[in-house]
Design an enzyme around this catalytic site. Sequence first.
Site, PDB file in Angstrom:
ATOM      1  N   ARG A 202       0.859  -1.191   0.000  1.00 32.59           N
ATOM      2  CA  ARG A 202       0.000   0.000   0.000  1.00 32.59           C
ATOM      3  C   ARG A 202       0.895   1.242   0.000  1.00 32.59           C
ATOM      4  O   ARG A 202       1.256   1.763   1.053  1.00 32.59           O
ATOM      5  CB  ARG A 202      -0.910  -0.002   1.234  1.00 32.59           C
ATOM      6  CG  ARG A 202      -1.971  -1.091   1.230  1.00 32.59           C
ATOM      7  CD  ARG A 202      -2.863  -0.976   2.455  1.00 32.59           C
ATOM      8  NE  ARG A 202      -4.097  -1.724   2.359  1.00 32.59           N
ATOM      9  CZ  ARG A 202      -4.303  -2.927   2.909  1.00 32.59           C
ATOM     10  NH1 ARG A 202      -3.344  -3.515   3.591  1.00 32.59           N
ATOM     11  NH2 ARG A 202      -5.462  -3.528   2.770  1.00 32.59           N
TER      12      ARG A 202
ATOM     13  N   ARG B 166       0.838  -1.339  -5.295  1.00 32.68           N
ATOM     14  CA  ARG B 166      -0.466  -0.756  -5.608  1.00 32.68           C
ATOM     15  C   ARG B 166      -0.253   0.750  -5.616  1.00 32.68           C
ATOM     16  O   ARG B 166       0.283   1.307  -4.649  1.00 32.68           O
ATOM     17  CB  ARG B 166      -1.460  -1.197  -4.526  1.00 32.68           C
ATOM     18  CG  ARG B 166      -2.923  -0.933  -4.794  1.00 32.68           C
ATOM     19  CD  ARG B 166      -3.507   0.295  -4.167  1.00 32.68           C
ATOM     20  NE  ARG B 166      -3.406   0.466  -2.757  1.00 32.68           N
ATOM     21  CZ  ARG B 166      -4.284  -0.008  -1.851  1.00 32.68           C
ATOM     22  NH1 ARG B 166      -5.306  -0.735  -2.207  1.00 32.68           N
ATOM     23  NH2 ARG B 166      -4.134   0.270  -0.577  1.00 32.68           N
TER      24      ARG B 166
ATOM     25  N   GLU C  61     -12.462  -4.012  -7.120  1.00 34.35           N
ATOM     26  CA  GLU C  61     -13.070  -3.698  -5.827  1.00 34.35           C
ATOM     27  C   GLU C  61     -14.325  -2.848  -5.962  1.00 34.35           C
ATOM     28  O   GLU C  61     -14.917  -2.428  -4.983  1.00 34.35           O
ATOM     29  CB  GLU C  61     -12.047  -3.048  -4.890  1.00 34.35           C
ATOM     30  CG  GLU C  61     -11.161  -2.004  -5.502  1.00 34.35           C
ATOM     31  CD  GLU C  61     -10.022  -1.563  -4.579  1.00 34.35           C
ATOM     32  OE1 GLU C  61      -9.940  -2.014  -3.441  1.00 34.35           O
ATOM     33  OE2 GLU C  61      -9.225  -0.725  -5.033  1.00 34.35           O
TER      34      GLU C  61
ATOM     35  N   ASN D 174     -12.085  -5.891   0.674  1.00 37.25           N
ATOM     36  CA  ASN D 174     -12.404  -4.908   1.724  1.00 37.25           C
ATOM     37  C   ASN D 174     -13.332  -3.845   1.141  1.00 37.25           C
ATOM     38  O   ASN D 174     -14.293  -3.419   1.776  1.00 37.25           O
ATOM     39  CB  ASN D 174     -11.133  -4.232   2.250  1.00 37.25           C
ATOM     40  CG  ASN D 174     -10.152  -5.245   2.800  1.00 37.25           C
ATOM     41  OD1 ASN D 174     -10.532  -6.356   3.088  1.00 37.25           O
ATOM     42  ND2 ASN D 174      -8.891  -4.855   2.923  1.00 37.25           N
ATOM     43  N   ASP D 175     -13.013  -3.425  -0.072  1.00 40.00           N
ATOM     44  CA  ASP D 175     -13.873  -2.442  -0.729  1.00 40.00           C
ATOM     45  C   ASP D 175     -15.015  -3.085  -1.494  1.00 40.00           C
ATOM     46  O   ASP D 175     -16.130  -2.571  -1.484  1.00 40.00           O
ATOM     47  CB  ASP D 175     -13.047  -1.569  -1.679  1.00 40.00           C
ATOM     48  CG  ASP D 175     -12.321  -0.488  -0.912  1.00 40.00           C
ATOM     49  OD1 ASP D 175     -12.975   0.189  -0.100  1.00 40.00           O
ATOM     50  OD2 ASP D 175     -11.102  -0.339  -1.098  1.00 40.00           O
TER      51      ASP D 175
ATOM     52  N   ARG E 203     -17.169   0.633   5.301  1.00 37.41           N
ATOM     53  CA  ARG E 203     -16.333  -0.339   6.010  1.00 37.41           C
ATOM     54  C   ARG E 203     -15.799   0.168   7.338  1.00 37.41           C
ATOM     55  O   ARG E 203     -15.314  -0.610   8.156  1.00 37.41           O
ATOM     56  CB  ARG E 203     -15.169  -0.793   5.110  1.00 37.41           C
ATOM     57  CG  ARG E 203     -14.192   0.284   4.772  1.00 37.41           C
ATOM     58  CD  ARG E 203     -13.293  -0.129   3.617  1.00 37.41           C
ATOM     59  NE  ARG E 203     -11.990  -0.599   4.040  1.00 37.41           N
ATOM     60  CZ  ARG E 203     -10.975  -0.804   3.214  1.00 37.41           C
ATOM     61  NH1 ARG E 203     -11.134  -0.599   1.909  1.00 37.41           N
ATOM     62  NH2 ARG E 203      -9.831  -1.211   3.656  1.00 37.41           N
TER      63      ARG E 203
ATOM     64  N   CYS F 299      -6.356  -9.732  -2.395  1.00 38.98           N
ATOM     65  CA  CYS F 299      -5.552  -9.124  -1.339  1.00 38.98           C
ATOM     66  C   CYS F 299      -6.428  -8.493  -0.255  1.00 38.98           C
ATOM     67  O   CYS F 299      -5.939  -7.846   0.653  1.00 38.98           O
ATOM     68  CB  CYS F 299      -4.587  -8.100  -1.920  1.00 38.98           C
ATOM     69  SG  CYS F 299      -5.415  -6.818  -2.841  1.00 38.98           S
TER      70      CYS F 299
HETATM   71  C1  PEP Z   1      -9.271  -4.006  -0.509  1.00 37.28           C
HETATM   72  O1  PEP Z   1     -10.052  -3.083  -0.748  1.00 37.28           O
HETATM   73  O2  PEP Z   1      -9.630  -5.189  -0.329  1.00 37.28           O
HETATM   74  C2  PEP Z   1      -7.829  -3.741  -0.403  1.00 37.28           C
HETATM   75  C3  PEP Z   1      -6.968  -4.712  -0.235  1.00 37.28           C
HETATM   76  O3  PEP Z   1      -7.413  -2.447  -0.437  1.00 37.28           O
HETATM   77  P1  PEP Z   1      -7.517  -1.448   0.818  1.00 37.28           P
HETATM   78  O4  PEP Z   1      -7.868  -2.267   2.027  1.00 37.28           O
HETATM   79  O5  PEP Z   1      -6.205  -0.777   0.938  1.00 37.28           O
HETATM   80  O6  PEP Z   1      -8.621  -0.520   0.400  1.00 37.28           O
HETATM   81 MG    MG Z   2      -9.343  -1.223  -1.453  1.00 36.45          MG
END
Ligand code: PEP
Ligand code: MG
Length: 585
Positions: A298, A334, A433, A456-457, A467, A504
């Site tokens: 990141r 990324r 995402e 996650n997104d 989130r 990821c």
């Molecule tokens: C995600 O969105 O799953 C991701 C890995 O990126 P971040 O958590 O940095 O938004």
């Molecule tokens: Mg993300």
Amino acid sequence: MIKLKGIAAAGGVGIGIALVLSKDEITVPKRRISHDQISREIYRFEVALIDTRKELSNLQKKISKDVGFEHARIFESHFLALEDRVLIEDVISQIKNKKINVEYAFSQSIKKYVDALLNVNDEYLRERVVDIEDISRRVLRKMLKEQAVSLSDLKEKVIIVSHDLAPSQTASLPKEMILGVVSDIGGRTSHTAIIARSLRIPAVVGVEVATKNIKSGDKVIVDGSKGLIIIRPTEKTLKQYKEKLTAYKKDIKSIHIPKALRACTKDGREVRISANLELPEELPLVKEYGAEGVGLYRTEYIFLGRKDLPSEDEQYKAYLEVVKGSSPNQVIFRTIDIGGDKFLSQPEVPKEMSPFLGWRAIRFCLARTDIFKTQLRAILRTSSPGNVRIMFPMISGVEELRQAKTLLEECKKELKKEGKSFDENISIGIMIEVPSAALTADILAKECDFFSIGTNDLIQYSVAVDRANEKVAYLYEPGHPGVLRLIKHIIDAAHTAKIKVGMCGEMSGDPIFSFLLLGMGLDSFSMTPPQVPKIKELINNVKIEDAEKVVRGALKLSTAKDVEKYLQEELKKVLKEKFYRILMI
Ligand code: PEP
Ligand code: MG
């Protein structure tokens, strides 16, 4: 003793003294006191008044010296309030009669004082409200011992308690001084939670009322595995938790790290398990936990918590350290994912109503091509054939991908002209995402080399759940049938187009889901380093055919709860006695 429930964000137990980080607005706790404590509370009040007088008098002297005596007179109404017998008597009588703590009594008296001033028909007196509020904050801070503390020069180990710890603050925590992290807001995949997991600091987020109930100096237990906070524990509870902490430390030491770098199912399918990193300091964790390189770096963390922008050379050096530290394995950088819950300090980045839906990630980069190209050049310069990949976050459609690739080509041309070397065939991937990207994965797959699913997104956008918002955290469900269908669709589209697809998001490091994802055909998994041994061991002990059978079963179910229950039962059947051992790792 008070117990508060929050969201389990990072496992482990932390026991220590709380340090409450203050916001501008001070949270004033209300506590009942016994008859014996009355004189102590009154004494604390007197000390706070005397200390505040001293502080103001020093400030007045300084202003008088720097800008003149006239200006120093602005403190006169502050002094008057500090000596106001009516106010002081009111506080003392509340402590005595209502048996409440001094901070609360004082804040109630100040409220009455302010209301009275606001109701007078006198402009001058009404304007004094600001002074009274200032004096009130000063006195309260003295009593709550909430003076600003710089986290980098902590003298003793503490439990950090805050309303909302920003990801940049979490990243700058001196890890060895922090026993635990507690925050009022946030969810399991808010970035503060992710970093706490990476740094192996026990954390409970989304407690809602932590800062209202905890004051600096309180003894606090953070049970990061259960999502529980215990404030001012009894001797008995403290003893139980101390034993738990000793056992936990022993467990950590006994973690079995599978030797082979690549995980391989019992019937021979190899998968890559790599690490998600945010900071170069986390690099040793890659090898410590046996991860195969870095599946998500990141990069935005180098931009956070500072006033200036990092130059190309500064970025180059930082990225090169990551590349060298992971060698001979690969690193996926990324590109900047700023916005959402991570903000630049530069003034030109505005506050937004819905930052997760706003000027974030690739949208920001395509608007600020100066910042983006500087980063792309720095990343390219660290590449040599095969060691580095680039991926773009939050792509919502193919046009964004095309624009990003055009800028990358421009950078390549520039570097070539300058005689700087880089991998001309560097692999370009995108994070999937955003639901529109998931649904057009077939189109996107034709124009990039790999996908990485950012659940996650993807979960927050497909279920419409912020989130980082603890109020709707119960709806944030990786097992939601809608989410599972999207993931299956992405993997199938990637494979039809003959490109590899990894994940990821935090979901890939959750055992029951990694079993399911394996069955869906996911090629690689990237996760916070401490999760790696668990998932490797799991994959080494299952067969692809079992995982594929589970996918068929899970996709027939109607709710996330049913899915989770089913996956747990099936995994238990497959792993038998190893199930508990693997989950324990
Ligand atoms: C995600 O969105 O799953 C991701 C890995 O990126 P971040 O958590 O940095 O938004
Ligand atoms: Mg993300």
